[in-house]
Design a protein around this motif. Structure first.
Motif, mmCIF file in Angstrom:
data_model
loop_
_atom_site.group_PDB
_atom_site.id
_atom_site.type_symbol
_atom_site.label_atom_id
_atom_site.label_comp_id
_atom_site.label_asym_id
_atom_site.label_seq_id
_atom_site.Cartn_x
_atom_site.Cartn_y
_atom_site.Cartn_z
ATOM 1 N N TYR A 349 0.826 -1.201 0.000
ATOM 2 C CA TYR A 349 0.000 0.000 0.000
ATOM 3 C C TYR A 349 0.863 1.255 0.000
ATOM 4 O O TYR A 349 0.606 2.210 -0.742
ATOM 5 C CB TYR A 349 -0.917 -0.001 1.229
ATOM 6 C CG TYR A 349 -2.017 -1.043 1.206
ATOM 7 C CD1 TYR A 349 -3.299 -0.712 0.750
ATOM 8 C CD2 TYR A 349 -1.794 -2.339 1.645
ATOM 9 C CE1 TYR A 349 -4.326 -1.655 0.740
ATOM 10 C CE2 TYR A 349 -2.801 -3.289 1.640
ATOM 11 C CZ TYR A 349 -4.061 -2.949 1.184
ATOM 12 O OH TYR A 349 -5.069 -3.893 1.163
ATOM 13 N N MET A 350 1.876 1.275 0.857
ATOM 14 C CA MET A 350 2.701 2.473 1.004
ATOM 15 C C MET A 350 3.499 2.783 -0.253
ATOM 16 O O MET A 350 3.594 3.943 -0.677
ATOM 17 C CB MET A 350 3.649 2.309 2.196
ATOM 18 C CG MET A 350 2.960 2.285 3.544
ATOM 19 S SD MET A 350 2.455 3.916 4.109
ATOM 20 C CE MET A 350 4.011 4.566 4.689
ATOM 21 N N PHE A 351 4.088 1.757 -0.872
ATOM 22 C CA PHE A 351 4.897 2.000 -2.061
ATOM 23 C C PHE A 351 4.026 2.486 -3.219
ATOM 24 O O PHE A 351 4.429 3.362 -3.987
ATOM 25 C CB PHE A 351 5.664 0.743 -2.462
ATOM 26 C CG PHE A 351 6.694 0.307 -1.448
ATOM 27 C CD1 PHE A 351 7.159 1.182 -0.482
ATOM 28 C CD2 PHE A 351 7.196 -0.980 -1.447
ATOM 29 C CE1 PHE A 351 8.104 0.796 0.456
ATOM 30 C CE2 PHE A 351 8.138 -1.386 -0.516
ATOM 31 C CZ PHE A 351 8.590 -0.491 0.435
ATOM 32 N N SER A 352 2.823 1.920 -3.351
ATOM 33 C CA SER A 352 1.914 2.366 -4.411
ATOM 34 C C SER A 352 1.466 3.802 -4.171
ATOM 35 O O SER A 352 1.397 4.617 -5.096
ATOM 36 C CB SER A 352 0.698 1.440 -4.498
ATOM 37 O OG SER A 352 1.078 0.143 -4.905
ATOM 38 N N ALA A 353 1.153 4.121 -2.908
ATOM 39 C CA ALA A 353 0.741 5.482 -2.583
ATOM 40 C C ALA A 353 1.872 6.477 -2.821
ATOM 41 O O ALA A 353 1.659 7.574 -3.350
ATOM 42 C CB ALA A 353 0.282 5.546 -1.125
ATOM 43 N N PHE A 354 3.102 6.072 -2.455
ATOM 44 C CA PHE A 354 4.247 6.960 -2.627
ATOM 45 C C PHE A 354 4.516 7.220 -4.105
ATOM 46 O O PHE A 354 4.872 8.336 -4.504
ATOM 47 C CB PHE A 354 5.475 6.361 -1.951
ATOM 48 C CG PHE A 354 6.676 7.250 -1.963
ATOM 49 C CD1 PHE A 354 6.633 8.507 -1.387
ATOM 50 C CD2 PHE A 354 7.863 6.839 -2.545
ATOM 51 C CE1 PHE A 354 7.750 9.338 -1.383
ATOM 52 C CE2 PHE A 354 8.987 7.649 -2.548
ATOM 53 C CZ PHE A 354 8.914 8.907 -1.964
ATOM 54 N N GLU A 355 4.328 6.192 -4.925
ATOM 55 C CA GLU A 355 4.499 6.370 -6.368
ATOM 56 C C GLU A 355 3.514 7.407 -6.897
ATOM 57 O O GLU A 355 3.865 8.261 -7.722
ATOM 58 C CB GLU A 355 4.289 5.032 -7.085
ATOM 59 C CG GLU A 355 4.458 5.129 -8.593
ATOM 60 C CD GLU A 355 4.198 3.805 -9.294
ATOM 61 O OE1 GLU A 355 4.569 3.696 -10.472
ATOM 62 O OE2 GLU A 355 3.631 2.886 -8.666
ATOM 63 N N MET A 357 2.167 9.829 -5.138
ATOM 64 C CA MET A 357 2.533 11.140 -4.584
ATOM 65 C C MET A 357 3.653 11.789 -5.384
ATOM 66 O O MET A 357 3.714 13.020 -5.479
ATOM 67 C CB MET A 357 2.961 10.982 -3.123
ATOM 68 C CG MET A 357 1.842 10.592 -2.184
ATOM 69 S SD MET A 357 2.455 10.176 -0.535
ATOM 70 C CE MET A 357 3.094 11.759 -0.016
ATOM 71 N N GLN A 358 4.546 10.976 -5.953
ATOM 72 C CA GLN A 358 5.660 11.533 -6.719
ATOM 73 C C GLN A 358 5.161 12.380 -7.897
ATOM 74 O O GLN A 358 5.863 13.273 -8.358
ATOM 75 C CB GLN A 358 6.547 10.400 -7.247
ATOM 76 C CG GLN A 358 7.258 9.592 -6.180
ATOM 77 C CD GLN A 358 8.446 10.324 -5.588
ATOM 78 O OE1 GLN A 358 9.152 11.037 -6.289
ATOM 79 N NE2 GLN A 358 8.671 10.160 -4.311
ATOM 80 N N ARG A 359 3.943 12.101 -8.354
ATOM 81 C CA ARG A 359 3.423 12.800 -9.531
ATOM 82 C C ARG A 359 3.059 14.252 -9.226
ATOM 83 O O ARG A 359 3.007 15.077 -10.129
ATOM 84 C CB ARG A 359 2.195 12.065 -10.083
ATOM 85 C CG ARG A 359 2.485 10.650 -10.573
ATOM 86 C CD ARG A 359 1.257 10.040 -11.259
ATOM 87 N NE ARG A 359 1.555 8.738 -11.818
ATOM 88 C CZ ARG A 359 1.306 7.580 -11.195
ATOM 89 N NH1 ARG A 359 0.728 7.596 -10.007
ATOM 90 N NH2 ARG A 359 1.586 6.430 -11.762
ATOM 91 N N TYR A 360 2.737 14.557 -7.968
ATOM 92 C CA TYR A 360 2.323 15.926 -7.678
ATOM 93 C C TYR A 360 3.259 16.651 -6.705
ATOM 94 O O TYR A 360 2.969 17.767 -6.281
ATOM 95 C CB TYR A 360 0.880 15.956 -7.137
ATOM 96 C CG TYR A 360 0.618 15.180 -5.863
ATOM 97 C CD1 TYR A 360 1.008 15.674 -4.618
ATOM 98 C CD2 TYR A 360 -0.048 13.956 -5.908
ATOM 99 C CE1 TYR A 360 0.753 14.977 -3.459
ATOM 100 C CE2 TYR A 360 -0.300 13.241 -4.747
ATOM 101 C CZ TYR A 360 0.093 13.765 -3.522
ATOM 102 O OH TYR A 360 -0.153 13.066 -2.366
ATOM 103 N N MET A 361 4.378 16.032 -6.349
ATOM 104 C CA MET A 361 5.369 16.712 -5.515
ATOM 105 C C MET A 361 6.166 17.702 -6.365
ATOM 106 O O MET A 361 6.250 17.562 -7.589
ATOM 107 C CB MET A 361 6.298 15.691 -4.856
ATOM 108 C CG MET A 361 5.608 14.825 -3.814
ATOM 109 S SD MET A 361 6.624 13.450 -3.224
ATOM 110 C CE MET A 361 7.918 14.320 -2.351
ATOM 111 N N PHE A 362 6.765 18.685 -5.704
ATOM 112 C CA PHE A 362 7.603 19.634 -6.419
ATOM 113 C C PHE A 362 8.740 18.893 -7.126
ATOM 114 O O PHE A 362 9.247 17.891 -6.616
ATOM 115 C CB PHE A 362 8.204 20.660 -5.462
ATOM 116 C CG PHE A 362 7.209 21.642 -4.924
ATOM 117 C CD1 PHE A 362 6.425 22.407 -5.773
ATOM 118 C CD2 PHE A 362 7.057 21.811 -3.558
ATOM 119 C CE1 PHE A 362 5.515 23.315 -5.279
ATOM 120 C CE2 PHE A 362 6.142 22.722 -3.048
ATOM 121 C CZ PHE A 362 5.366 23.471 -3.913
ATOM 122 N N PRO A 363 9.173 19.372 -8.300
ATOM 123 C CA PRO A 363 10.307 18.727 -8.973
ATOM 124 C C PRO A 363 11.550 18.765 -8.096
ATOM 125 O O PRO A 363 11.753 19.690 -7.305
ATOM 126 C CB PRO A 363 10.505 19.584 -10.240
ATOM 127 C CG PRO A 363 9.205 20.285 -10.439
ATOM 128 C CD PRO A 363 8.619 20.491 -9.074
#
Length: 404
Positions: A349-355, A357-363
């Motif tokens: 669950y955590m790794f999928s969620a983190f993936e 989140m990477q899409r909308y985090m600052f570059p």
């Protein structure tokens, strides 16, 4: 006779087993009840769970303060597929439209080996962690993770894309040269038939421009107020030396043996510190691709796997003062192990969620260290030293390098 009653918000009352002289906190923990979830009364008076010891004639009432069903965690619905003589049970929490069920599958020795190898191959192929023609530099310390990684490669190579791989073993500290661990590194590299490169303390001293020897610098750090950073510095040195070998050999990929526990513990630290962390199971920084091929396999699974397929490689020595780490590391790993017990499969669950989140985090904002040449990520909300990675900045402030 002592009596402890637990009253839930779903309308049930349960008598908890307790004996005179037992701390109330211990009674609650043995029954899977978080202290933060209850208020307690002894003989009609509110008491602190942390200081209350059950008396011989006490009547203690423990009342849940929030309306939810704690038995979803204490006594979850469970379905287990059994086998004779199991050596391991893999459990995962499944959430079906809000209904929670723990599903477990038992494995005998042969089935467990197959499970680990299938998990490894599937994670590598489905996420293109290792790709056809990759030139991979892998850190080979001789610890269980790196040895298990090479053992998995050896046993599943016919199902993986062709790779050009070089194993790099970094020396220079007593912990990194412990005889049993070093022997395991050499043996696992020989079994796979790949080149093994030895990086020495002199190489480390050259890259980080140290005034003295590497071991003297680390001993100085262990002995002062920076001792809590010893393991962080050691890991950065290891990473930087692997990058040096990658650049020298024209390799574009650096592989680390971090397992599911390691990466989940990193996420625990990340969520409680706010520091930037790259993607899982791959990340691209400074022209190199970093991969974590063991991200779907836990430390327990890797250790058992080695014990079953290559027990002679499963006999590493005890960690020393440079590889033990501070209390906060133990806290992160302890939390991780408890999380995996309370929520089996939380890493998925955590790794999928983190993936996501990477899409909308600052570059990412990258910078290159003017001392060691390493590329690092600048952190938001803190003062970043100009043109220095954390480790070289640390060395410079203690006058351990030739660069100010």
């Amino acid at each position: 006779m002592a009596s402890v009653y637990y009253h839930t918000k779903v309308g049930t009352t349960e008598e908890l087993a307790a004996t005179a002289g037992q701390p109330l906190v211990d009674v609650l923990r043995r029954n899977g009840i978080p202290v933060n979830s209850v208020l307690s009364w002894r003989d009609g008076q509110v008491v602190s769970e942390d200081t209350t010891v059950v008396g011989a004639d006490d009547i203690i009432e423990v009342r849940q303060v929030r309306h939810y069903d704690l038995n979803v965690m204490r006594r979850p619905k469970r379905q287990v597929y059994g086998v004779p003589n199991p050596v391991y049970t893999k459990s995962i929490v499944f959430d079906d439209k809000g209904a929670i069920e723990v599903r477990g599958e038992q494995f005998d020795a042969a089935a467990f080996i197959q499970y680990v190898e299938e998990a490894f191959v599937d994670s590598v192929l489905s996420r293109e962690v290792m790709r056809d023609g990759d030139h991979v530099i892998v850190g080979l310390s001789g610890g269980r993770d790196s040895v298990a990684y090479l053992t998995l490669l050896e046993r599943t190579r016919d199902r993986l894309p062709p790779l050009n791989m070089t194993a790099v073993t970094i020396t220079g500290l007593p912990d990194w040269e412990e005889p049993a661990t070093f022997a395991a590194a050499r043996a696992s590299g020989e079994r796979l038939g790949i080149e093994q490169v030895i990086v020495t303390a002199a190489d480390v001293e050259r890259v980080f421009r140290l005034r003295g020897t590497f071991v003297d610098s680390m001993n100085e750090i262990v002995g002062d107020e920076g001792s809590h950073l010893t393991m962080v510095i050691g890991h950065q040195v290891l990473r930087r030396m692997l990058e040096e070998e990658a650049h020298a050999r024209g390799a574009g990929v650096v592989a680390f043996g971090f397992n599911a526990d390691d990466l989940l513990a990193s996420m625990v630290t990340w969520m409680t510190s706010g520091f930037r962390m790259g993607g899982i199971p791959t990340r691209q920084i400074g022209g190199l691709r970093y991969i974590f091929p063991l991200y779907r396999i836990t430390k327990k699974e890797l250790t058992l796997y080695l014990e079953l397929v290559a027990p002679e490689l499963n006999r590493q020595g005890t960690p020393g003062r440079f590889t033990t780490g501070p209390d906060e590391r133990s806290l992160a790993y302890g939390m991780t192990d408890h999380l995996l017990d309370l929520w089996p499969g939380i890493d998925y669950y955590m790794f999928s969620a983190f993936e996501n989140m990477q899409r909308y985090m600052f570059p990412f904002m990258e910078a290159t260290c003017r001392v060691c040449g390493g590329v690092y990520l600048q952190q938001e909300g803190v003062a970043n030293a100009p043109d220095l990675c954390d480790v070289c900045d640390f060395f410079a402030r203690r006058e351990l390098t030739t660069v100010s």
